[in-house]
Design a protein around this motif. Sequence first.
Motif, mmCIF file in Angstrom:
data_model
loop_
_atom_site.group_PDB
_atom_site.id
_atom_site.type_symbol
_atom_site.label_atom_id
_atom_site.label_comp_id
_atom_site.label_asym_id
_atom_site.label_seq_id
_atom_site.Cartn_x
_atom_site.Cartn_y
_atom_site.Cartn_z
ATOM 1 N N HIS A 1 -31.857 10.621 -9.755
ATOM 2 C CA HIS A 1 -31.326 9.825 -10.057
ATOM 3 C C HIS A 1 -33.111 9.111 -10.413
ATOM 4 O O HIS A 1 -33.781 9.671 -9.468
ATOM 5 N N THR A 2 -33.900 8.885 -11.320
ATOM 6 C CA THR A 2 -35.542 9.111 -11.713
ATOM 7 C C THR A 2 -36.488 7.344 -10.803
ATOM 8 O O THR A 2 -36.718 7.728 -11.693
ATOM 9 N N HIS A 3 -35.305 7.286 -10.642
ATOM 10 C CA HIS A 3 -36.468 6.653 -10.045
ATOM 11 C C HIS A 3 -37.624 7.081 -8.977
ATOM 12 O O HIS A 3 -37.565 7.727 -8.240
ATOM 13 N N TYR A 4 -38.845 6.133 -8.605
ATOM 14 C CA TYR A 4 -39.871 6.960 -8.172
ATOM 15 C C TYR A 4 -39.941 6.940 -7.085
ATOM 16 O O TYR A 4 -40.482 7.987 -6.240
ATOM 17 N N ASP A 5 -39.110 6.386 -5.929
ATOM 18 C CA ASP A 5 -39.342 6.788 -4.580
ATOM 19 C C ASP A 5 -38.034 8.533 -4.798
ATOM 20 O O ASP A 5 -37.678 8.025 -3.047
ATOM 21 N N HIS A 6 -37.486 8.555 -5.377
ATOM 22 C CA HIS A 6 -37.086 10.306 -5.567
ATOM 23 C C HIS A 6 -37.774 10.801 -5.992
ATOM 24 O O HIS A 6 -37.677 12.625 -5.662
ATOM 25 N N CYS A 7 -38.911 10.651 -7.214
ATOM 26 C CA CYS A 7 -38.936 11.828 -7.723
ATOM 27 C C CYS A 7 -40.432 11.902 -8.296
ATOM 28 O O CYS A 7 -41.091 12.427 -8.963
ATOM 29 N N GLY A 8 -40.979 10.895 -7.434
ATOM 30 C CA GLY A 8 -42.494 10.509 -6.911
ATOM 31 C C GLY A 8 -43.557 11.834 -7.146
ATOM 32 O O GLY A 8 -44.134 12.323 -7.949
ATOM 33 N N SER A 9 -42.556 12.387 -6.453
ATOM 34 C CA SER A 9 -43.376 14.258 -5.622
ATOM 35 C C SER A 9 -42.861 15.218 -6.373
ATOM 36 O O SER A 9 -42.939 16.581 -5.971
ATOM 37 N N LEU A 10 -42.359 15.164 -7.446
ATOM 38 C CA LEU A 10 -41.353 16.093 -8.030
ATOM 39 C C LEU A 10 -42.151 17.115 -8.833
ATOM 40 O O LEU A 10 -42.238 18.424 -8.719
ATOM 41 N N LYS A 11 -43.438 16.464 -9.715
ATOM 42 C CA LYS A 11 -44.350 17.360 -9.897
ATOM 43 C C LYS A 11 -44.802 18.348 -9.546
ATOM 44 O O LYS A 11 -45.744 19.784 -9.443
ATOM 45 N N ALA A 12 -45.832 17.633 -8.527
ATOM 46 C CA ALA A 12 -45.901 18.711 -7.682
ATOM 47 C C ALA A 12 -45.360 20.073 -7.287
ATOM 48 O O ALA A 12 -45.572 20.768 -6.540
ATOM 49 N N LEU A 13 -44.223 19.416 -6.866
ATOM 50 C CA LEU A 13 -43.521 20.551 -6.126
ATOM 51 C C LEU A 13 -42.666 21.672 -7.259
ATOM 52 O O LEU A 13 -42.664 22.089 -6.731
ATOM 53 N N LYS A 14 -42.496 20.690 -7.788
ATOM 54 C CA LYS A 14 -42.241 21.877 -8.899
ATOM 55 C C LYS A 14 -43.744 23.233 -9.622
ATOM 56 O O LYS A 14 -43.535 24.011 -9.859
ATOM 57 N N ASP A 15 -44.868 22.436 -9.057
ATOM 58 C CA ASP A 15 -46.182 23.559 -9.568
ATOM 59 C C ASP A 15 -45.829 24.402 -7.937
ATOM 60 O O ASP A 15 -46.946 24.999 -8.643
#
Length: 249
Positions: free
Chosen positions: A63-77
């Motif tokens: 789900h899209t709460h900050y404590d679950h996707c805070g580092s998503l963009k960096a990890l995608k990159d």
Amino acid sequence: MEIGNQAQIVRVPLGRANAYFVISEGQALLIDTGIRRNEQKIVQASGNLGLSPSNIRLIIITHTHYDHCGSLKALKDMTGAGIVVHHSEATCLKEGYGGFPKGTTRLTKVISLIGRTIGKHLGGYAPVSPDITISERFGLEEYGMDGYILPTPGHTLGSISVIIANRHAIVGDTLFNIFRKSVFPPFADDQEELLRSWRKLYDTGCTYFYPGHGNPFGREKLRRSLEKRKKRTLDAGKYPSDRRRAAFC
Ligand SMILES: [Zn+2]
């Protein structure tokens, strides 16, 4: 934990929340990404498991709460992995803000109110576009995994769980293991829907549950929590009787 066929589920404790790797035949799924600036911890954990960034095929966001996707963009990159999210929360990811859920206790209702007031300032993260949006059961065979994604709404409308080998359920915040006697989350947008999702998870037959907060736990704890909650809700007369019953059917 080893789950047979040389596959394994590995919890990555990140302080605030957990991320998980599911690894099978050198391929990996990453489930959730913690708060901002957790990416190094996650990449380091993957290296310790013998994975290179390109072995991570998918990042599934429960789900899209900050404590679950805070580092998503960096990890995608860093990995180039595809991102999977429930379609009802795709816009949140694109905006970099998943909102704050409602509290389920007197204390967490106050915390929720504060969270909503501070809003994006506290709960924001780098926006990112998902590659796959789902709205129903989604098979993971194509990614070398014996498993599927199951929508389990309640904590948020778009909460999803990952079921592996029909025995292991990685559940995000649908179940919380921070209290001794219950796995009921301190926050949930729709408690009735949440209990329906609990029933759905119980009915998968899974024996191990891997929450976003706290340690993994067994089926018996979920059964006891479900019974307790069912009794409490029916006793409290919180919902009109037909809706109350429907929540447990
Ligand atoms: Zn949450």
